[in-house]
Write a protein that holds these residues in place. Structure first.
Motif, short mmCIF file in Angstrom:
data_model
loop_
_atom_site.label_atom_id
_atom_site.label_comp_id
_atom_site.label_asym_id
_atom_site.label_seq_id
_atom_site.Cartn_x
_atom_site.Cartn_y
_atom_site.Cartn_z
N GLU A 1 28.50 46.79 51.88
CA GLU A 1 28.32 46.24 50.53
C GLU A 1 29.53 46.55 49.65
O GLU A 1 29.96 45.70 48.86
N GLU B 1 32.42 44.32 50.69
CA GLU B 1 32.13 42.96 50.28
C GLU B 1 32.37 42.78 48.78
O GLU B 1 32.94 41.77 48.34
N ARG B 2 31.93 43.74 47.98
CA ARG B 2 32.14 43.65 46.53
C ARG B 2 33.62 43.70 46.18
O ARG B 2 34.09 42.98 45.29
N ALA C 1 35.11 40.33 47.16
CA ALA C 1 34.66 39.27 46.26
C ALA C 1 35.34 39.37 44.90
O ALA C 1 35.79 38.36 44.33
N THR C 2 35.43 40.59 44.38
CA THR C 2 36.05 40.78 43.06
C THR C 2 37.53 40.46 43.09
O THR C 2 38.05 39.77 42.20
N ASP D 1 34.64 49.78 36.62
CA ASP D 1 33.30 49.64 37.19
C ASP D 1 32.89 50.97 37.81
O ASP D 1 33.48 51.42 38.81
N THR E 1 30.54 51.77 39.60
CA THR E 1 29.96 51.70 40.95
C THR E 1 31.02 51.45 42.02
O THR E 1 30.70 51.41 43.21
N LEU E 2 32.28 51.27 41.62
CA LEU E 2 33.37 51.06 42.55
C LEU E 2 34.40 52.17 42.42
O LEU E 2 34.55 52.76 41.34
#
Length: 338
Positions: free
Chosen positions: A199, A202-203, A206-207, A251, A253-254
C-alpha cells in the motif's frame, strides 16, 4: 468487482491460457521462423528481446507469435527500420508491457482473493481468473492501444518542439532530470507487513505520477522507493520537486522525501535517459536533507530569473566521479505558475 455468471463447467488452466494468448500453442521454432521468413536464430533473437525464455523444440507458439514475427520482418524488409533498431524497439516493448502485465496480474489476484474471502467469488480461483480475464481483456486491449497512441502523439509533439529550438540532436537534447526518493525507506519497510508495504509503494507511485504528469513532466521509471522524472525546462522540474515535497513530505502517513535535479544534454534510449545530468541528479538526491530539493548550478542559473523560487547556495561538495559540485537548495517563494 462483480463477476459475470459462472460458466456451465469450470475452465481448465489450458483454457485460461488459450483465452489470454488468443489461440492454442501448435507451432515449433522452425515452423514460426519459416512462416515469418526468418532463420530460427533470428526468430529466437526477437523472442529473447521481448523478454521470454528459450522453450526448446516443443510446440510452444501460436499463430499470433508467427504474425508478430512476420510484422517485424516486413518492417525490416521494407526499410522502415533496420534490424538493430527493430530489436531495440522490441526490447523496449517487452520491458514496458512485461511490467504492466505483472502489475495487472497482481491486482487481479488481489481482487479474486478479496472476492473469495468475502464469499462473493466462485469458489474456484481458476474460474474467477477466467471470468475476470474474459470481461477485462477486450476493454484493456483497447485502452492499451488508445494510451499508446496518445503517448506517441505527446512524445512526437515534444520532439517537434525541440527541433525548432536549435540544431542539437533530438535524442540528445537538453532536459532537466529529477530523482526523488523516500527517506529511510529500507528501515521503515522492515517493520511493515507485506500488505502495508504494498500500500505504501502504491501510494508513493500514485502520488508521484499525479504530481509529475500533472505538472508537465514525464516519469522515466520507478524503483520501489524512488522515481526518476524529466522535464523540458528547469522551472517545470523545480515545480515538480517542490510539489512532491509538499504532497509527500507534509503527509504524516508517508515517509519524508528528498529530490535532486540537474540540467543538461541527456541521451534518450529505450525509454530511459543517460548522461551527466542523470548521474548528478542521483548524487544530489543523496546529499539532500529530508523534505528538500537540491539542484545543480545549471538548473539554478535558469531559476535565478524566475521569481517563483528562492535559491540558497550550499558549500561546494566533492562528488565521486563528478568532481566539485555546486548545489543549491530550492524552495517556493510563491505557488509557481504553469
Amino acid at each position: 468487482m462483480t463477476l459475470p455468471p459462472e460458466p456451465p463447467r469450470r475452465p481448465t488452466a489450458d483454457e485460461l491460457e488459450r483465452l489470454l494468448l488468443g489461440a492454442s500453442r501448435r507451432y515449433t521454432w522452425k515452423q514460426i521462423a519459416e512462416g515469418a521468413g526468418l532463420t530460427v536464430a533470428d526468430a529466437q533473437r526477437y523472442w529473447r528481446a521481448l523478454g521470454f525464455p528459450d522453450v526448446g523444440d516443443e510446440q510452444a507458439f501460436t499463430v499470433w507469435d508467427m504474425e508478430a514475427l512476420r510484422g517485424i520482418t516486413d518492417l525490416v524488409r521494407d526499410g522502415v527500420v533496420d534490424e538493430a533498431t527493430a530489436v531495440q524497439m522490441v526490447r523496449a516493448l517487452g520491458r514496458m508491457t512485461g511490467r504492466l502485465a505483472e502489475w495487472h496480474v497482481e491486482t487481479l489476484a488481489e481482487i479474486i482473493e478479496e472476492n473469495e474471502a468475502a464469499g462473493v467469488g466462485t469458489g474456484s480461483r481458476l474460474t474467477s481468473a477466467y471470468l475476470v480475464a474474459q470481461k477485462l481483456l477486450p476493454e484493456f486491449e483497447r485502452l492499451l492501444i488508445y494510451t499508446w497512441r496518445r503517448k506517441l502523439g505527446a512524445s512526437v509533439n515534444r520532439l517537434v518542439a525541440i527541433g525548432r529550438i536549435g540544431d542539437a540532436p533530438l535524442l540528445a537534447a537538453p532536459a532537466s532530470v529529477g530523482f526523488a526518493d523516500l527517506v529511510s525507506f529500507t528501515r521503515l519497510s522492515r517493520g511493515l507487513s507485506v500488505e502495508a508495504l504494498g500500500e505504501l509503494v502504491e501510494r508513493f507511485e500514485a502520488t508521484t505520477n499525479d504530481v509529475i504528469f500533472g505538472t508537465g513532466g514525464r516519469v522515466i521509471k520507478t524503483l520501489g522507493d524512488e522515481v526518476v522524472f524529466t522535464a523540458d525546462d528547469p522551472k517545470t522540474a523545480a515545480t515538480i520537486g517542490c510539489r512532491l515535497v509538499a504532497e509527500i513530505g507534509e503527509d504524516a502517513t508517508l515517509p519524508d522525501i528528498r529530490v535532486g535535479i540537474a540540467t543538461g544534454p541527456v541521451v534518450a534510449r529505450l525509454g530511459d535517459v543517460f548522461g551527466t545530468p542523470t548521474n548528478l541528479a542521483a548524487r544530489l538526491t543523496a546529499l539532500a536533507e529530508r523534505n528538500s530539493v537540491l539542484v545543480d548550478d545549471a538548473t539554478a542559473d535558469e531559476l535565478a530569473d524566475v521569481g517563483d523560487f528562492a535559491l540558497r547556495a550550499l558549500p561546494p561538495t566533492t562528488v565521486r566521479g563528478l568532481g566539485i559540485v555546486n548545489a543549491f537548495s530550492v524552495t517556493v517563494r510563491r505557488e509557481p505558475t504553469a
